[in-house]
Motif scaffolding. Structure first.
Motif, PDB file in Angstrom:
ATOM      1  N   ASP A   1       0.806  -1.219   0.000  1.00  0.00           N
ATOM      2  CA  ASP A   1       0.000   0.000   0.000  1.00  0.00           C
ATOM      3  C   ASP A   1       0.842   1.273   0.000  1.00  0.00           C
ATOM      4  OD1 ASP A   1       0.975  -0.389   2.552  1.00  0.00           O
ATOM      5  OD2 ASP A   1      -0.872   0.230   3.570  1.00  0.00           O
ATOM      6  N   ARG A   2       2.149   1.140   0.182  1.00  0.00           N
ATOM      7  CA  ARG A   2       3.026   2.314   0.154  1.00  0.00           C
ATOM      8  C   ARG A   2       3.749   2.474  -1.190  1.00  0.00           C
ATOM      9  NH1 ARG A   2       4.238   5.113   4.687  1.00  0.00           N
ATOM     10  NH2 ARG A   2       3.418   4.356   6.667  1.00  0.00           N
ATOM     11  N   VAL A   3       3.623   1.475  -2.074  1.00  0.00           N
ATOM     12  CA  VAL A   3       4.301   1.513  -3.369  1.00  0.00           C
ATOM     13  C   VAL A   3       3.533   2.429  -4.322  1.00  0.00           C
ATOM     14  CG1 VAL A   3       5.041   0.167  -5.364  1.00  0.00           C
ATOM     15  CG2 VAL A   3       5.264  -0.788  -3.056  1.00  0.00           C
ATOM     16  N   ILE A   4       4.209   3.487  -4.808  1.00  0.00           N
ATOM     17  CA  ILE A   4       3.551   4.435  -5.707  1.00  0.00           C
ATOM     18  C   ILE A   4       4.019   4.274  -7.157  1.00  0.00           C
ATOM     19  CG2 ILE A   4       3.193   6.130  -3.880  1.00  0.00           C
ATOM     20  CD1 ILE A   4       5.640   7.683  -5.097  1.00  0.00           C
ATOM     21  N   ASP A   5       5.109   3.521  -7.364  1.00  0.00           N
ATOM     22  CA  ASP A   5       5.627   3.344  -8.717  1.00  0.00           C
ATOM     23  C   ASP A   5       6.622   2.181  -8.709  1.00  0.00           C
ATOM     24  OD1 ASP A   5       6.127   3.722 -11.408  1.00  0.00           O
ATOM     25  OD2 ASP A   5       6.683   5.847 -11.226  1.00  0.00           O
TER      26      ASP A   5
ATOM     27  N   THR B   1       7.657   8.669 -12.214  1.00  0.00           N
ATOM     28  CA  THR B   1       8.222   9.263 -11.000  1.00  0.00           C
ATOM     29  C   THR B   1       9.742   9.389 -11.127  1.00  0.00           C
ATOM     30  OG1 THR B   1       6.470   8.246  -9.669  1.00  0.00           O
ATOM     31  CG2 THR B   1       8.413   9.068  -8.493  1.00  0.00           C
TER      32      THR B   1
ATOM     33  N   ARG C   1      12.922   3.833  -0.645  1.00  0.00           N
ATOM     34  CA  ARG C   1      12.017   4.619   0.212  1.00  0.00           C
ATOM     35  C   ARG C   1      12.280   6.102   0.034  1.00  0.00           C
ATOM     36  NH1 ARG C   1      11.960   3.226   6.422  1.00  0.00           N
ATOM     37  NH2 ARG C   1      13.816   4.572   6.467  1.00  0.00           N
TER      38      ARG C   1
ATOM     39  N   ASP D   1       9.259  10.915   2.184  1.00  0.00           N
ATOM     40  CA  ASP D   1       7.923  10.973   2.798  1.00  0.00           C
ATOM     41  C   ASP D   1       7.397   9.588   3.186  1.00  0.00           C
ATOM     42  OD1 ASP D   1       7.359   9.852   0.367  1.00  0.00           O
ATOM     43  OD2 ASP D   1       6.004  11.445  -0.338  1.00  0.00           O
ATOM     44  N   GLY D   2       8.239   8.549   3.010  1.00  0.00           N
ATOM     45  CA  GLY D   2       7.839   7.212   3.417  1.00  0.00           C
ATOM     46  C   GLY D   2       7.248   6.363   2.301  1.00  0.00           C
ATOM     47  N   GLN D   3       6.950   6.978   1.160  1.00  0.00           N
ATOM     48  CA  GLN D   3       6.415   6.210   0.038  1.00  0.00           C
ATOM     49  C   GLN D   3       7.539   5.401  -0.634  1.00  0.00           C
ATOM     50  OE1 GLN D   3       4.470   9.530  -2.077  1.00  0.00           O
ATOM     51  NE2 GLN D   3       2.499   8.585  -1.568  1.00  0.00           N
ATOM     52  N   LEU D   4       7.137   4.370  -1.385  1.00  0.00           N
ATOM     53  CA  LEU D   4       8.115   3.447  -1.952  1.00  0.00           C
ATOM     54  C   LEU D   4       8.032   3.366  -3.474  1.00  0.00           C
ATOM     55  CD1 LEU D   4       7.576   0.432   0.512  1.00  0.00           C
ATOM     56  CD2 LEU D   4       9.265   2.276   0.713  1.00  0.00           C
TER      57      LEU D   4
END
Length: 215
Positions: free
Chosen positions: A16-20, A42, A61, A64-67
């Protein structure tokens, strides 16, 4: 541009933290610095503190904590097989002694697509087939995740061992002379240091040295 200083290993990656995702070949997965562009657009700046290998499935990482998860890109490799497993073992030894990159699986070795390496493999009685697949070679001994200041400590330790060896050799040399002369110190070794033995009454040693002391 978001900056990356930390790698999250695959087992700890939270979907749920993976944005790309970003697809990297083996060379790119061993870089510490550089600009990367994810498959979804990204852009990130890689700025790792130490040498390491980013493995397939690991994530970068962001601050902001996103992955951004890493995928290993397919590369031009050589698949090496042999009817006799001993031939593969021997080839792996030769490749390792030449510091070659090797991925080891249950029934094959995978190496970089290099004509010289292909010739070496055939010379060991193996079959060589060009393939396209992600390259996941065994982790190099030159890659480490610890503070490199330990290398300085190791050098100092080595120096100490050398000093100790030299001292031991000197002591043994003197000891062998002592046995050879039945504890007779008349041999003219002016540089011998007798400070390590306290001569006192009853010590039983002959103190008439070959050299005399002028007061």
């Amino acid at each position: 541009m978001p900056r990356v200083t930390t790698i999250v290993r695959k087992p700890a990656v939270k979907a749920d933290r993976v944005i790309d995702t970003v697809t990297l070949d083996h060379a790119a997965r061993n870089r510490r610095h550089g600009t990367l562009k994810g498959d979804g657009g990204t852009e990130i700046r890689l700025d790792l503190d130490m040498e390491t290998t980013i493995n397939d499935g690991d994530a970068l990482r962001l601050e902001d904590g996103q992955l951004v998860q890493v995928r290993a890109a397919a590369e031009a490799l050589l698949e090496i097989k042999a009817e006799n497993p001993l031939r593969l073992t021997r080839l792996a030894w030769h490749l390792g002694s030449n510091h070659g990159l090797v991925e080891v699986t249950g029934d094959a070795l995978y190496i970089e697509n290099d004509p010289a390496l292909a010739e070496l493999a055939r010379g060991q009685g193996c079959t060589v087939t060009p393939v396209e697949r992600p390259f996941r070679p065994e982790r190099s001994t030159h890659v480490c995740d610890h503070d490199h200041r330990h290398h300085h400590h190791g050098h100092a330790h080595s120096h100490s061992e050398s000093h100790s060896h030299a001292h031991s050799h000197s002591h043994d040399h003197a000891h062998s002379h002592s046995h050879g002369h039945a504890h007779d110190h008349k041999h003219d070794h002016h540089h011998h240091d007798h400070a390590h033995h306290e001569h006192g009454p009853g010590c039983g040693h002959d103190h008439h040295h070959g050299h005399k002391h002028d007061h």
